[in-house]
Design an enzyme around this catalytic site. Structure first.
Site, PDB file in Angstrom:
ATOM      1  N   THR A   1     -23.928  31.255  19.341  1.00 37.51           N
ATOM      2  CA  THR A   1     -24.429  30.788  18.050  1.00 37.51           C
ATOM      3  C   THR A   1     -23.570  31.273  16.891  1.00 37.51           C
ATOM      4  OG1 THR A   1     -26.277  30.760  16.502  1.00 37.51           O
ATOM      5  CG2 THR A   1     -26.106  32.710  17.906  1.00 37.51           C
TER       6      THR A   1
ATOM      7  N   SER B   1     -18.943  16.721   3.604  1.00 36.32           N
ATOM      8  CA  SER B   1     -19.844  15.594   3.430  1.00 36.32           C
ATOM      9  C   SER B   1     -19.738  15.085   1.998  1.00 36.32           C
ATOM     10  CB  SER B   1     -21.261  16.111   3.690  1.00 36.32           C
ATOM     11  OG  SER B   1     -22.229  15.242   3.178  1.00 36.32           O
TER      12      SER B   1
ATOM     13  N   TYR C   1     -28.033  22.586   2.214  1.00 39.64           N
ATOM     14  CA  TYR C   1     -26.902  21.944   2.886  1.00 39.64           C
ATOM     15  C   TYR C   1     -25.793  21.640   1.878  1.00 39.64           C
ATOM     16  CZ  TYR C   1     -24.450  18.121   5.409  1.00 39.64           C
ATOM     17  OH  TYR C   1     -23.515  17.300   6.006  1.00 39.64           O
ATOM     18  N   SER C   2     -26.184  21.057   0.742  1.00 41.35           N
ATOM     19  CA  SER C   2     -25.222  20.698  -0.289  1.00 41.35           C
ATOM     20  C   SER C   2     -24.500  21.947  -0.814  1.00 41.35           C
ATOM     21  CB  SER C   2     -25.955  19.988  -1.424  1.00 41.35           C
ATOM     22  OG  SER C   2     -25.047  19.489  -2.355  1.00 41.35           O
ATOM     23  N   ALA C   3     -25.254  23.016  -1.016  1.00 43.62           N
ATOM     24  CA  ALA C   3     -24.647  24.276  -1.480  1.00 43.62           C
ATOM     25  C   ALA C   3     -23.581  24.728  -0.493  1.00 43.62           C
ATOM     26  CB  ALA C   3     -25.724  25.346  -1.638  1.00 43.62           C
ATOM     27  N   SER C   4     -23.884  24.646   0.808  1.00 37.56           N
ATOM     28  CA  SER C   4     -22.925  25.120   1.809  1.00 37.56           C
ATOM     29  C   SER C   4     -21.683  24.239   1.837  1.00 37.56           C
ATOM     30  CB  SER C   4     -23.587  25.179   3.196  1.00 37.56           C
ATOM     31  OG  SER C   4     -23.833  23.884   3.721  1.00 37.56           O
TER      32      SER C   4
ATOM     33  N   THR D   1     -24.960   9.725  14.010  1.00 32.90           N
ATOM     34  CA  THR D   1     -25.298  10.691  15.062  1.00 32.90           C
ATOM     35  C   THR D   1     -26.826  10.784  15.175  1.00 32.90           C
ATOM     36  OG1 THR D   1     -25.347  12.588  13.552  1.00 32.90           O
ATOM     37  CG2 THR D   1     -23.226  12.032  14.524  1.00 32.90           C
TER      38      THR D   1
HETATM   39  N1  LIG Z   1     -23.875  12.717  10.692  1.00 33.32           N
HETATM   40  C1  LIG Z   1     -23.737  12.534   9.396  1.00 33.32           C
HETATM   41  O1  LIG Z   1     -24.311  11.626   8.818  1.00 33.32           O
HETATM   42  C2  LIG Z   1     -22.839  13.431   8.613  1.00 33.32           C
HETATM   43  C3  LIG Z   1     -22.574  13.103   7.272  1.00 33.32           C
HETATM   44  C4  LIG Z   1     -21.729  13.913   6.535  1.00 33.32           C
HETATM   45  C5  LIG Z   1     -21.186  15.028   7.112  1.00 33.32           C
HETATM   46  N2  LIG Z   1     -21.477  15.338   8.407  1.00 33.32           N
HETATM   47  C6  LIG Z   1     -20.900  16.556   8.962  1.00 33.32           C
HETATM   48  O2  LIG Z   1     -20.334  16.306  10.224  1.00 33.32           O
HETATM   49  C7  LIG Z   1     -20.463  17.455  11.045  1.00 33.32           C
HETATM   50  C8  LIG Z   1     -21.124  17.087  12.364  1.00 33.32           C
HETATM   51  O3  LIG Z   1     -22.367  16.459  12.119  1.00 33.32           O
HETATM   52  P1  LIG Z   1     -23.189  15.774  13.281  1.00 33.32           P
HETATM   53  O4  LIG Z   1     -24.041  14.747  12.670  1.00 33.32           O
HETATM   54  O5  LIG Z   1     -22.270  15.418  14.389  1.00 33.32           O
HETATM   55  O6  LIG Z   1     -24.122  17.007  13.730  1.00 33.32           O
HETATM   56  P2  LIG Z   1     -24.969  17.217  15.090  1.00 33.32           P
HETATM   57  O7  LIG Z   1     -24.927  16.011  15.934  1.00 33.32           O
HETATM   58  O8  LIG Z   1     -26.277  17.790  14.671  1.00 33.32           O
HETATM   59  O9  LIG Z   1     -24.136  18.354  15.826  1.00 33.32           O
HETATM   60  C9  LIG Z   1     -24.146  19.657  15.346  1.00 33.32           C
HETATM   61  C10 LIG Z   1     -23.392  20.530  16.325  1.00 33.32           C
HETATM   62  O10 LIG Z   1     -23.484  21.880  15.890  1.00 33.32           O
HETATM   63  C11 LIG Z   1     -24.032  22.691  16.930  1.00 33.32           C
HETATM   64  N3  LIG Z   1     -24.843  23.748  16.354  1.00 33.32           N
HETATM   65  C12 LIG Z   1     -26.053  23.650  15.752  1.00 33.32           C
HETATM   66  N4  LIG Z   1     -26.506  24.857  15.384  1.00 33.32           N
HETATM   67  C13 LIG Z   1     -25.543  25.745  15.750  1.00 33.32           C
HETATM   68  C14 LIG Z   1     -25.441  27.164  15.670  1.00 33.32           C
HETATM   69  N5  LIG Z   1     -26.404  27.901  15.119  1.00 33.32           N
HETATM   70  N6  LIG Z   1     -24.333  27.756  16.164  1.00 33.32           N
HETATM   71  C15 LIG Z   1     -23.350  27.014  16.727  1.00 33.32           C
HETATM   72  N7  LIG Z   1     -23.393  25.675  16.842  1.00 33.32           N
HETATM   73  C16 LIG Z   1     -24.496  25.053  16.357  1.00 33.32           C
HETATM   74  C17 LIG Z   1     -24.851  21.725  17.777  1.00 33.32           C
HETATM   75  O11 LIG Z   1     -24.956  22.142  19.115  1.00 33.32           O
HETATM   76  P3  LIG Z   1     -26.104  23.110  19.674  1.00 33.32           P
HETATM   77  O12 LIG Z   1     -27.402  22.605  19.160  1.00 33.32           O
HETATM   78  O13 LIG Z   1     -25.933  23.025  21.150  1.00 33.32           O
HETATM   79  O14 LIG Z   1     -25.768  24.469  19.162  1.00 33.32           O
HETATM   80  C18 LIG Z   1     -23.973  20.476  17.727  1.00 33.32           C
HETATM   81  O15 LIG Z   1     -22.940  20.552  18.667  1.00 33.32           O
HETATM   82  C19 LIG Z   1     -21.273  18.468  10.225  1.00 33.32           C
HETATM   83  O16 LIG Z   1     -20.391  19.363   9.586  1.00 33.32           O
HETATM   84  C20 LIG Z   1     -21.959  17.602   9.204  1.00 33.32           C
HETATM   85  O17 LIG Z   1     -22.280  18.293   8.019  1.00 33.32           O
HETATM   86  C21 LIG Z   1     -22.282  14.566   9.163  1.00 33.32           C
END
Ligand SMILES: NC(=O)c1ccc[n+]([C@@H]2O[C@H](COP(=O)([O-])OP(=O)(O)OC[C@H]3O[C@@H](n4cnc5c(N)ncnc54)[C@H](OP(=O)(O)O)[C@@H]3O)[C@@H](O)[C@H]2O)c1
Ligand SMILES: *[C@@H]1O[C@H](CO)[C@@H](O)[C@H](O)[C@H]1NC(C)=O
Ligand SMILES: *[C@@H]1O[C@H](CO)[C@@H](O)[C@H](O)[C@H]1NC(C)=O
Ligand SMILES: *[C@@H]1O[C@H](CO)[C@@H](O)[C@H](O)[C@H]1NC(C)=O
Length: 291
Positions: free
Chosen positions: A91, A169, A182-185, A219
């Protein structure tokens, strides 16, 4: 006004031309044999990036918390043609894990060319009232662990003239209600990584930093989070993942991926870039002579 007409417009045009053009073309061979870390690779965009990298013949080390999912992704990566594929589960709430993960990944691959920082803690859309703990957790996982990972990776990236790829994002460049932590990060990632990009440039550290500004992507996690709340068209995660890798390989400063082609123009903020350019001019550059 005369100054504006004479200098500002031409400068603006030059900056725009510079920032929105590349002369180099992407070739999948650019990733062949490259040693790449992908975080948050058990699902979503991270998993798609792992698959593209594997098809291109890269070495990958993947991480997330879920061992079972990572195991499946690694098997698929090997089928797709990865030069090697491993996972280390843990994690990113744990900074000791973050640091050790990079060291172990470096050992597995014998170095590192690209660090793709992609994981986020789970997020739901809610009005911010008083959930201070969620702000802290989100900053730790989405921001602070990225700093720890990149510090741990920098020695290897310096050796390889490598790259740091930071997944952000639209919410890291503009305001959306219901996602304050989230936005802050994501804004924090821009502040930190855009600053160190400038520092690397000024101190001749040849490590590229690519900040990826993504719109809504299809996603499972995102679709579930926005369901019934936000009504916009999501873009496909497979293409999103590919565009990130292309931008990273071309060492672009920023990648925009969204369903509107106006996004990079409207959010690219040439005014900020011009001010940053002139601000650096007023620094005593001897401060950067050694690193
Ligand atoms: N999807 C969108 O619409 C969107 C839009 C803008 C930006 N983004 C950015 O794109 C990136 C990926 O997004 P996504 O939609 O693909 O997310 P996602 O499907 O929720 O995947 C998140 C990943 O992070 C892992 N994770 C979660 N908590 C964790 C922790 N505490 N420690 C380590 N790993 C952890 C999850 O796996 P486990 O649960 O197995 O740990 C998973 O592999 C992010 O940075 C997100 O902000 C996404
Ligand atoms: C994240 O997941 C945990 C455990 O499943 C849950 O307790 C928490 O409320 C979730 N947080 C958010 C912001 O959705
Ligand atoms: C890294 O780039 C420098 C020039 O900045 C070059 O001299 C060196 O050979 C490169 N090293 C690698 C491993 O590509
Ligand atoms: C930095 O490294 C890249 C990749 O090795 C190389 O193509 C580029 O020429 C280097 N840039 C400088 C300024 O040395």
């Amino acid at each position: 006004m005369a100054f504006m007409k004479k200098y500002l417009l031409p400068i603006l045009v030059l900056f725009l031309a510079y920032y929105y053009s590349t002369n180099e073309e992407f070739r999948p061979e650019m990733l062949q044999g490259k040693k790449v870390i992908v975080t948050g690779a058990s699902k979503g965009i991270g998993r798609e990036m792992a698959y593209h990298l594997s098809t291109m013949g890269a070495h990958v080390v993947l991480t997330a918390r879920s061992k079972e999912s990572l195991q499946k992704v690694v098997s698929r990566c090997l089928e797709l043609g990865a030069a090697s594929a491993h996972y280390i589960a843990g994690t990113m709430e744990d900074m000791t894990f973050a640091k050790q993960f990079v060291a172990e990944a470096g050992k597995l691959m014998g170095g590192l060319d690209m660090l793709i920082l992609n994981h986020i803690t789970n997020t739901s859309l809610t009005l911010f009232r008083d959930d201070i703990l969620s702000v802290r957790k989100t900053m730790e996982v989405n921001f602070f662990s990225y700093v720890v990972l990149s510090v741990a990776a920098l020695p290897m990236l310096k050796q390889s003239n490598g790259s740091i790829v930071v997944i952000s994002s639209l919410a890291g460049k503009m305001v959306h209600p219901l996602i304050a932590p989230y936005s802050a990060s994501k804004f924090a990632l821009d502040g930190f990584f855009s600053t160190i990009r400038k520092e690397y440039f000024l101190s001749n550290i040849n490590v590229s930093i690519t900040l990826c500004v993504l719109g809504l992507i299809d996603t499972d996690a995102a679709m579930e989070a926005v369901s019934g709340i936000i009504n916009i068209q999501a873009s496909p995660k497979e293409e999103c993942a590919l565009e990130i890798i292309k931008g990273a390989a071309l060492r672009k400063e920023e990648v925009y991926y969204d369903n509107s082609r106006w996004t990079p123009i409207l959010l690219g903020n040439p005014g900020r870039k011009i001010m940053e350019f002139f601000t650096v001019k007023s620094y005593n550059l001897e401060k950067f002579a050694t690193n």
